[in-house]
Scaffold this motif. Structure first.
Motif, PDB file in Angstrom:
ATOM      1  N   SER A 240       0.867  -1.182   0.000  1.00 41.66           N
ATOM      2  CA  SER A 240       0.000   0.000   0.000  1.00 41.66           C
ATOM      3  C   SER A 240       0.902   1.228   0.000  1.00 41.66           C
ATOM      4  N   THR A 241       0.307   2.390  -0.167  1.00 46.62           N
ATOM      5  CA  THR A 241       1.087   3.623  -0.137  1.00 46.62           C
ATOM      6  C   THR A 241       1.790   3.807   1.198  1.00 46.62           C
ATOM      7  N   SER A 242       1.119   3.483   2.293  1.00 40.42           N
ATOM      8  CA  SER A 242       1.693   3.739   3.618  1.00 40.42           C
ATOM      9  C   SER A 242       2.661   2.653   4.078  1.00 40.42           C
ATOM     10  N   VAL A 243       2.428   1.376   3.709  1.00 40.41           N
ATOM     11  CA  VAL A 243       3.330   0.309   4.190  1.00 40.41           C
ATOM     12  C   VAL A 243       4.352  -0.106   3.140  1.00 40.41           C
ATOM     13  N   GLU A 244       4.204   0.371   1.913  1.00 41.22           N
ATOM     14  CA  GLU A 244       5.091   0.003   0.799  1.00 41.22           C
ATOM     15  C   GLU A 244       5.032  -1.510   0.570  1.00 41.22           C
ATOM     16  N   VAL A 245       6.158  -2.213   0.772  1.00 42.35           N
ATOM     17  CA  VAL A 245       6.206  -3.670   0.641  1.00 42.35           C
ATOM     18  C   VAL A 245       6.488  -4.231   2.029  1.00 42.35           C
ATOM     19  N   LEU A 246       5.495  -4.891   2.618  1.00 38.09           N
ATOM     20  CA  LEU A 246       5.598  -5.335   4.011  1.00 38.09           C
ATOM     21  C   LEU A 246       5.419  -6.849   4.107  1.00 38.09           C
ATOM     22  N   PRO A 247       6.450  -7.575   4.535  1.00 44.80           N
ATOM     23  CA  PRO A 247       6.366  -9.048   4.600  1.00 44.80           C
ATOM     24  C   PRO A 247       5.325  -9.540   5.594  1.00 44.80           C
ATOM     25  N   ILE A 248       4.752 -10.693   5.298  1.00 44.10           N
ATOM     26  CA  ILE A 248       3.834 -11.384   6.209  1.00 44.10           C
ATOM     27  C   ILE A 248       4.601 -12.533   6.853  1.00 44.10           C
ATOM     28  N   SER A 249       4.574 -12.594   8.171  1.00 44.76           N
ATOM     29  CA  SER A 249       5.277 -13.659   8.890  1.00 44.76           C
ATOM     30  C   SER A 249       4.355 -14.802   9.310  1.00 44.76           C
ATOM     31  N   LYS A 250       3.048 -14.474   9.462  1.00 43.46           N
ATOM     32  CA  LYS A 250       2.127 -15.498   9.957  1.00 43.46           C
ATOM     33  C   LYS A 250       0.721 -15.205   9.462  1.00 43.46           C
ATOM     34  N   ILE A 251       0.026 -16.245   8.991  1.00 47.24           N
ATOM     35  CA  ILE A 251      -1.356 -16.141   8.526  1.00 47.24           C
ATOM     36  C   ILE A 251      -2.219 -16.975   9.459  1.00 47.24           C
ATOM     37  N   ASP A 252      -2.936 -16.326  10.357  1.00 51.17           N
ATOM     38  CA  ASP A 252      -3.643 -17.033  11.426  1.00 51.17           C
ATOM     39  C   ASP A 252      -2.659 -17.963  12.142  1.00 51.17           C
ATOM     40  N   GLU A 253      -2.901 -19.283  12.083  1.00 54.58           N
ATOM     41  CA  GLU A 253      -2.042 -20.216  12.818  1.00 54.58           C
ATOM     42  C   GLU A 253      -0.829 -20.690  12.018  1.00 54.58           C
ATOM     43  N   VAL A 254      -0.732 -20.278  10.766  1.00 54.85           N
ATOM     44  CA  VAL A 254       0.333 -20.767   9.882  1.00 54.85           C
ATOM     45  C   VAL A 254       1.504 -19.795   9.857  1.00 54.85           C
ATOM     46  N   GLU A 255       2.668 -20.261  10.295  1.00 52.97           N
ATOM     47  CA  GLU A 255       3.877 -19.448  10.266  1.00 52.97           C
ATOM     48  C   GLU A 255       4.598 -19.645   8.936  1.00 52.97           C
ATOM     49  N   LEU A 256       5.030 -18.534   8.343  1.00 54.05           N
ATOM     50  CA  LEU A 256       5.778 -18.586   7.099  1.00 54.05           C
ATOM     51  C   LEU A 256       7.275 -18.518   7.390  1.00 54.05           C
ATOM     52  N   SER A 257       8.057 -18.987   6.447  1.00 57.19           N
ATOM     53  CA  SER A 257       9.506 -18.991   6.605  1.00 57.19           C
ATOM     54  C   SER A 257      10.043 -17.568   6.707  1.00 57.19           C
ATOM     55  N   ALA A 258      11.072 -17.397   7.535  1.00 61.96           N
ATOM     56  CA  ALA A 258      11.747 -16.103   7.646  1.00 61.96           C
ATOM     57  C   ALA A 258      12.692 -15.875   6.478  1.00 61.96           C
ATOM     58  N   ASP A 259      12.892 -16.884   5.661  1.00 57.16           N
ATOM     59  CA  ASP A 259      13.722 -16.768   4.456  1.00 57.16           C
ATOM     60  C   ASP A 259      12.828 -16.283   3.319  1.00 57.16           C
ATOM     61  N   ARG A 260      12.988 -15.014   2.917  1.00 52.37           N
ATOM     62  CA  ARG A 260      12.096 -14.400   1.932  1.00 52.37           C
ATOM     63  C   ARG A 260      12.923 -13.752   0.815  1.00 52.37           C
ATOM     64  N   PRO A 261      13.546 -14.521  -0.028  1.00 52.19           N
ATOM     65  CA  PRO A 261      14.437 -13.922  -1.038  1.00 52.19           C
ATOM     66  C   PRO A 261      13.729 -12.986  -2.013  1.00 52.19           C
ATOM     67  N   ILE A 262      12.536 -13.357  -2.473  1.00 51.66           N
ATOM     68  CA  ILE A 262      11.837 -12.524  -3.447  1.00 51.66           C
ATOM     69  C   ILE A 262      11.242 -11.292  -2.771  1.00 51.66           C
ATOM     70  N   VAL A 263      10.623 -11.472  -1.629  1.00 51.57           N
ATOM     71  CA  VAL A 263      10.043 -10.324  -0.920  1.00 51.57           C
ATOM     72  C   VAL A 263      11.128  -9.323  -0.546  1.00 51.57           C
ATOM     73  N   ASP A 264      12.237  -9.816  -0.020  1.00 52.05           N
ATOM     74  CA  ASP A 264      13.305  -8.909   0.395  1.00 52.05           C
ATOM     75  C   ASP A 264      13.887  -8.159  -0.795  1.00 52.05           C
ATOM     76  N   THR A 265      14.010  -8.839  -1.924  1.00 51.13           N
ATOM     77  CA  THR A 265      14.529  -8.183  -3.129  1.00 51.13           C
ATOM     78  C   THR A 265      13.577  -7.101  -3.614  1.00 51.13           C
ATOM     79  N   LEU A 266      12.286  -7.413  -3.664  1.00 47.21           N
ATOM     80  CA  LEU A 266      11.292  -6.437  -4.113  1.00 47.21           C
ATOM     81  C   LEU A 266      11.205  -5.258  -3.149  1.00 47.21           C
TER      82      LEU A 266
END
Length: 275
Positions: A240-266
């Protein structure tokens, strides 16, 4: 200094200027835009103002000024405020008239605020944020950036009360977007986002990220995806305009990997657009 513009002049941001019979106040009959200013320069200004025009056309609203006049007001406001990192809020309503559902024969009304920009916490930007899934109860024409945001507000508040940064909305089993953001996921090296239909806001940051992905030869696809696809993704982020590109670490009970090569690059490449 935070300042505001209403009607045809700059006013104190705390001044009460909206008449009781204002259409935006009574019906939510209007549109808006939020523009981020970095180091004194409005970011993606033309894209935001083009979307403002498109929203106006969609609700049959005549803008009170030309786009060039809007740019002049924006430039004057930036000269008046002492901030260089600014968030500009533009609102246009159908005007001031006795309350009735039919369109009045009056001029539309412009208001604008220039405030110190909100900054995303560095820890959230690095580690990511948690989100929760919620039923999408909004109207069908979400591509219009209208003032009718009560369902978004309720979803955002419910998410916050449960300790989440954002509510990710689900309509007929498919992910649409966040309450105030667009959503992207990465799976097996391919970047996905919900197609730009009438059911989502055609985000300016969303479009910028898609252009970056194409420029960087990141495989990309606009595709409707369901809850299962989202929860099984490798990476995810909101824009969004205010958060720019903001990684998601957890979706409800599902934890995502802290390794985010594409998100970090973008994330880095997006910041390079305005640095």
């Amino acid at each position: 200094m935070e300042i505001a513009f209403y009607g045809d002049k700059f006013v104190d941001i705390n001044e009460k200027v909206i008449p009781i019979q204002e259409r935006g106040h009574q019906f939510g009959d209007g549109i808006y835009e939020v523009i981020r200013v970095y180091n004194g320069t409005p970011f993606l200004l033309n894209e935001h103002l083009e979307r403002l025009e498109n929203s106006a056309k969609a609700i049959m609203l005549q803008l009170p000024t030309t786009i060039e006049e809007l740019k002049q007001i924006i430039n004057e406001g930036l000269q008046k405020t002492e901030f260089t990192e600014v968030e500009i809020y533009i609102q246009i309503t159908r005007g001031i008239a006795p309350r009735a559902h039919l369109f009045p024969t009056v001029s539309s009304e412009l208001s604008m605020t220039f405030k110190n920009a909100r900054i995303v916490d560095k820890d959230k930007r690095e580690k990511g944020v948690t989100v929760t899934l919620m039923e999408d109860e909004r109207w069908k024409n979400c591509y219009i950036k209208s003032l009718n945001l009560l369902p978004n507000v309720l979803a955002k508040q419910k998410a916050a009360s449960e300790g989440h940064e954002e509510a990710i909305l689900v309509r007929d089993g498919f992910i649409t977007e966040g309450s105030s953001s667009n959503i992207f996921v990465v799976k097996e090296g391919t970047l996905y986002t919900t197609p730009a239909s009438i059911q989502i806001l055609h985000g300016i940051t969303r479009a910028a990220v898609i252009k970056l992905a194409n420029k960087m030869n990141i495989p990309f696809e606009e595709m409707k995806f369901d809850v299962s696809f989202l929860k099984q993704c490798d990476e995810a982020f909101i824009t969004s305009t205010s958060v720019e590109v903001l990684p998601i670490s957890k979706i409800d009970e599902v934890e995502l990997s802290a390794d985010r090569p594409i998100v970090d690059t973008l994330k880095v490449e997006f910041q390079n657009l305005y640095l």
